[in-house]
Design an enzyme around this catalytic site. Structure first.
Site, PDB file in Angstrom:
ATOM      1  N   LYS A   1      -6.781  -9.103   4.158  1.00 38.03           N
ATOM      2  CA  LYS A   1      -5.642  -8.183   4.220  1.00 38.03           C
ATOM      3  C   LYS A   1      -4.678  -8.677   5.276  1.00 38.03           C
ATOM      4  CE  LYS A   1      -4.328  -4.236   2.328  1.00 38.03           C
ATOM      5  NZ  LYS A   1      -4.667  -3.739   0.983  1.00 38.03           N
TER       6      LYS A   1
HETATM    7  P1  NAD Z   1       4.330   2.580  -0.856  1.00 37.95           P
HETATM    8  O1  NAD Z   1       4.946   2.104   0.393  1.00 37.95           O
HETATM    9  O2  NAD Z   1       4.908   2.173  -2.157  1.00 37.95           O
HETATM   10  O3  NAD Z   1       4.262   4.175  -0.871  1.00 37.95           O
HETATM   11  C1  NAD Z   1       3.770   4.958   0.167  1.00 37.95           C
HETATM   12  C2  NAD Z   1       4.376   6.335  -0.001  1.00 37.95           C
HETATM   13  O4  NAD Z   1       3.827   7.224   0.975  1.00 37.95           O
HETATM   14  C3  NAD Z   1       5.899   6.339   0.212  1.00 37.95           C
HETATM   15  O5  NAD Z   1       6.513   7.112  -0.802  1.00 37.95           O
HETATM   16  C4  NAD Z   1       6.051   6.976   1.590  1.00 37.95           C
HETATM   17  O6  NAD Z   1       7.276   7.648   1.754  1.00 37.95           O
HETATM   18  C5  NAD Z   1       4.863   7.930   1.605  1.00 37.95           C
HETATM   19  N1  NAD Z   1       4.458   8.304   2.949  1.00 37.95           N
HETATM   20  C6  NAD Z   1       4.475   7.574   4.073  1.00 37.95           C
HETATM   21  N2  NAD Z   1       4.062   8.288   5.125  1.00 37.95           N
HETATM   22  C7  NAD Z   1       3.766   9.511   4.647  1.00 37.95           C
HETATM   23  C8  NAD Z   1       3.268  10.692   5.236  1.00 37.95           C
HETATM   24  N3  NAD Z   1       3.021  10.763   6.528  1.00 37.95           N
HETATM   25  N4  NAD Z   1       3.065  11.769   4.444  1.00 37.95           N
HETATM   26  C9  NAD Z   1       3.330  11.705   3.115  1.00 37.95           C
HETATM   27  N5  NAD Z   1       3.789  10.613   2.495  1.00 37.95           N
HETATM   28  C10 NAD Z   1       4.009   9.535   3.251  1.00 37.95           C
HETATM   29  O7  NAD Z   1       2.788   2.169  -0.753  1.00 37.95           O
HETATM   30  P2  NAD Z   1       1.738   1.983  -1.920  1.00 37.95           P
HETATM   31  O8  NAD Z   1       1.748   0.559  -2.322  1.00 37.95           O
HETATM   32  O9  NAD Z   1       1.927   3.050  -2.928  1.00 37.95           O
HETATM   33  O10 NAD Z   1       0.382   2.210  -1.112  1.00 37.95           O
HETATM   34  C11 NAD Z   1      -0.111   3.514  -0.831  1.00 37.95           C
HETATM   35  C12 NAD Z   1      -1.592   3.414  -0.506  1.00 37.95           C
HETATM   36  O11 NAD Z   1      -2.267   2.799  -1.610  1.00 37.95           O
HETATM   37  C13 NAD Z   1      -1.947   2.558   0.709  1.00 37.95           C
HETATM   38  O12 NAD Z   1      -3.087   3.104   1.331  1.00 37.95           O
HETATM   39  C14 NAD Z   1      -2.294   1.223   0.108  1.00 37.95           C
HETATM   40  O13 NAD Z   1      -3.166   0.467   0.927  1.00 37.95           O
HETATM   41  C15 NAD Z   1      -2.996   1.673  -1.150  1.00 37.95           C
HETATM   42  N6  NAD Z   1      -3.035   0.654  -2.207  1.00 37.95           N
HETATM   43  C16 NAD Z   1      -1.905   0.122  -2.730  1.00 37.95           C
HETATM   44  C17 NAD Z   1      -2.012  -0.828  -3.746  1.00 37.95           C
HETATM   45  C18 NAD Z   1      -0.798  -1.394  -4.442  1.00 37.95           C
HETATM   46  O14 NAD Z   1      -0.981  -2.100  -5.457  1.00 37.95           O
HETATM   47  N7  NAD Z   1       0.418  -1.145  -4.008  1.00 37.95           N
HETATM   48  C19 NAD Z   1      -3.274  -1.257  -4.192  1.00 37.95           C
HETATM   49  C20 NAD Z   1      -4.406  -0.684  -3.631  1.00 37.95           C
HETATM   50  C21 NAD Z   1      -4.275   0.270  -2.640  1.00 37.95           C
END
Ligand code: NAD
Length: 479
Positions: free
Chosen positions: A110
């Site tokens: 990561k």
């Molecule tokens: P992203 O940046 O696209 O979205 C995150 C969202 O959360 C945003 O809309 C943001 O405004 C919101 N956010 C931030 N702080 C917040 C808070 N305090 N309260 C409420 N909402 C809040 O990120 P993502 O890619 O969707 O990732 C989200 C989670 O999923 C992370 O934990 C990431 O590790 C995990 N994840 C993502 C992927 C991927 O393919 N993108 C894969 C596996 C896991």
């Protein structure tokens, strides 16, 4: 969070380790091998300067490699101002177990960059990303056969395209250079269905869970996904796609969306496309006419619903709120949204948790397909799609001929014919591969969950399946 809970609460990395420890206690691993699997192999910290806005700005980034039992290692790159070593190591460990659980042939890694991407414009972000990529690539921490990043919080296909291009500039004769990173846009070597993959995987995970009435009953629920009331935290890449598919295709009602600035509530169901568009335009949910605004968003984590989907940050369900969480079923779309202490409380309450190492594995699964596509230099379905259609056409024509000749009066509906005759293209194949992966991994977990008296939750079941596989890889290497 009060001071006392802060003291009791382990860090994210400690939480992952505690969960790992709970699982290995139920296994018979030699202590040396257990320690080998537990520890993070290496973490590289880089500080680099980029001349921006008339001065040199210094940035700090990390790339942690948790386990190299299989190579390349794989894991996203996160852009957030509070990224730190402990966090990337926890996330790298989760990647190891996630990849093993869904049988993608990767070790766990990561990365992260301490930056708030909203503070920089696109051109500046490109310079910063290219420089970060350069620092990692020159140490083989971006490399098609050694370390393959992907998007995570704060990054998306735009950043992955810059990384791919930066790597290609540094390795002009590497024919496989596009496989150095996944989550790229289609025109830069990406694959159909990658952007939606993690949210789509959350949908497939829930569909599979609801195929087993006895599992659904453990959460005190019944029936199918249709009509289930869902609260989603974070309408970013993962949360948006999960909420969209669950509401548009499975009949779920999204009763609340929690974002940075608060929550939007509508008991009749929020129109996710509208809310998503509003957030994109206004930076938050406040003022959105589709629901009632609540400034204290975290309160909604505790609201009554059937399914809670934390899809934003780690540690949001912790010792300070776990006993007030009412959702009987939580699916961890984010990584580490429930701390180890909260996990104990929720398990005692009977809450069923579909754990992160499984629930959000859709991203890495489709990343695996993209990596294979880049290495094979051909899009999925290109060779067989038309042949498949010709075969189906043959069958349809023969059925129609029989009906005519024998005067049977059968008529195939135009809708059936259109669907049956369409050969599978890349998107259909990716979704099919993802669906199969999510089903198979769930079945492996539930087999352990139901067959062992000492396993009372899906998280430990998932860890047992994956640790066993990682251990087998190490043993095969002679360790
Ligand atoms: P992203 O940046 O696209 O979205 C995150 C969202 O959360 C945003 O809309 C943001 O405004 C919101 N956010 C931030 N702080 C917040 C808070 N305090 N309260 C409420 N909402 C809040 O990120 P993502 O890619 O969707 O990732 C989200 C989670 O999923 C992370 O934990 C990431 O590790 C995990 N994840 C993502 C992927 C991927 O393919 N993108 C894969 C596996 C896991």
């Amino acid at each position: 969070m009060n001071k006392e809970t802060q003291i009791q609460e382990p860090s994210f990395r400690e939480s992952v380790e505690l969960m790992f420890s709970r699982a290995v206690r139920l296994m018979d691993l030699p202590p040396g091998l257990e320690q080998k699997i537990r520890v993070c192999n290496a973490t590289y910290t880089v500080r680099f300067g980029v001349r921006l806005r008339g001065q040199i700005q210094t940035f700090t980034g990390y790339r942690a490699v948790h386990s190299e039992h299989m190579e390349p290692v794989k894991g996203g790159i996160r852009y957030a101002s509070n990224v730190h070593q402990d966090e990337v190591e926890a996330l790298a460990a989760l990647m190891t177990f996630k990849c093993a659980l869904v049988e993608t042939p990767f070790g766990g890694s990561k990365g992260g960059l301490c930056i708030d991407p909203r503070e920089w414009d696109e051109h500046e972000l490109e310079q910063i990303t290219r420089r970060f990529a350069y620092e990692l690539a020159k140490r083989d921490l971006i490399h098609p056969s050694q370390n393959v990043p992907a998007p995570d919080m704060g990054t998306g296909e735009r950043e992955m395209a810059w990384i791919a291009d930066q790597y290609a500039r540094m390795n002009t004769t590497d024919i496989n250079s596009r496989a150095c990173v996944t989550g790229k846009p289609i025109n830069a070597g990406g694959i159909q269905g990658r952007t939606e993959a993690t949210g789509r995987g959350v949908e497939y995970a829930l569909q599979e869970f609801f195929r087993y009435p006895e599992d659904v009953a453990k959460a005190g629920l019944e029936g199918s996904l249709d009509g289930k009331r869902v609260i989603v935290q974070g309408l970013g890449n993962v949360g948006y796609h999960a909420a969209k598919f669950l509401s548009e295709e499975d009949g779920c009602i999204i009763t609340a969306v929690i974002e940075r600035d608060g929550a939007l509530i509508n008991e009749k169901g929020l129109p996710i496309e509208n809310v998503h568009a509003w957030i994109a335009q206004h930076g938050g949910v406040q003022g959105c006419p589709d629901g009632t605004y609540e400034p204290d968003g975290s309160k909604l984590l505790e609201a009554e619903c059937d399914i809670l989907i934390p899809a934003a940050l780690e540690g949001v369900i912790n010792l300070s709120n776990a006993d007030r969480i009412q959702a009987p079923l939580i699916i961890e779309a984010a990584n580490g949204p429930i701390t180890a202490g909260a996990d104990d409380i929720l398990r005692r309450k009977g809450t069923v948790i579909i754990p992160d190492l499984y629930a959000n594995a859709g991203g890495v699964t489709v990343s695996y397909f993209e990596w294979v596509k880049n290495l094979s230099h051909i899009r999925f379905g290109r060779m067989e799609k038309r042949q498949e259609e010709a075969q189906h056409m043959l069958l349809v024509s023969e059925l129609e001929r029989l009906s005519r000749d024998k005067e049977l009066g059968w008529e195939l509906s135009p809708d059936f014919k259109a669907k049956f005759m369409r050969g599978a293209g890349e998107l259909e194949l990716v979704r099919s591969g993802l669906d199969d992966t999510m089903r198979t991994a769930y079945q492996a977990m539930r087999e352990v969950w139901h067959s062992r008296d000492d396993v009372d939750d899906l998280r430990i079941a998932g860890f047992l399946v994956s640790i066993d596989r990682v251990a087998a890889s190490y043993r095969a290497k002679g360790l």
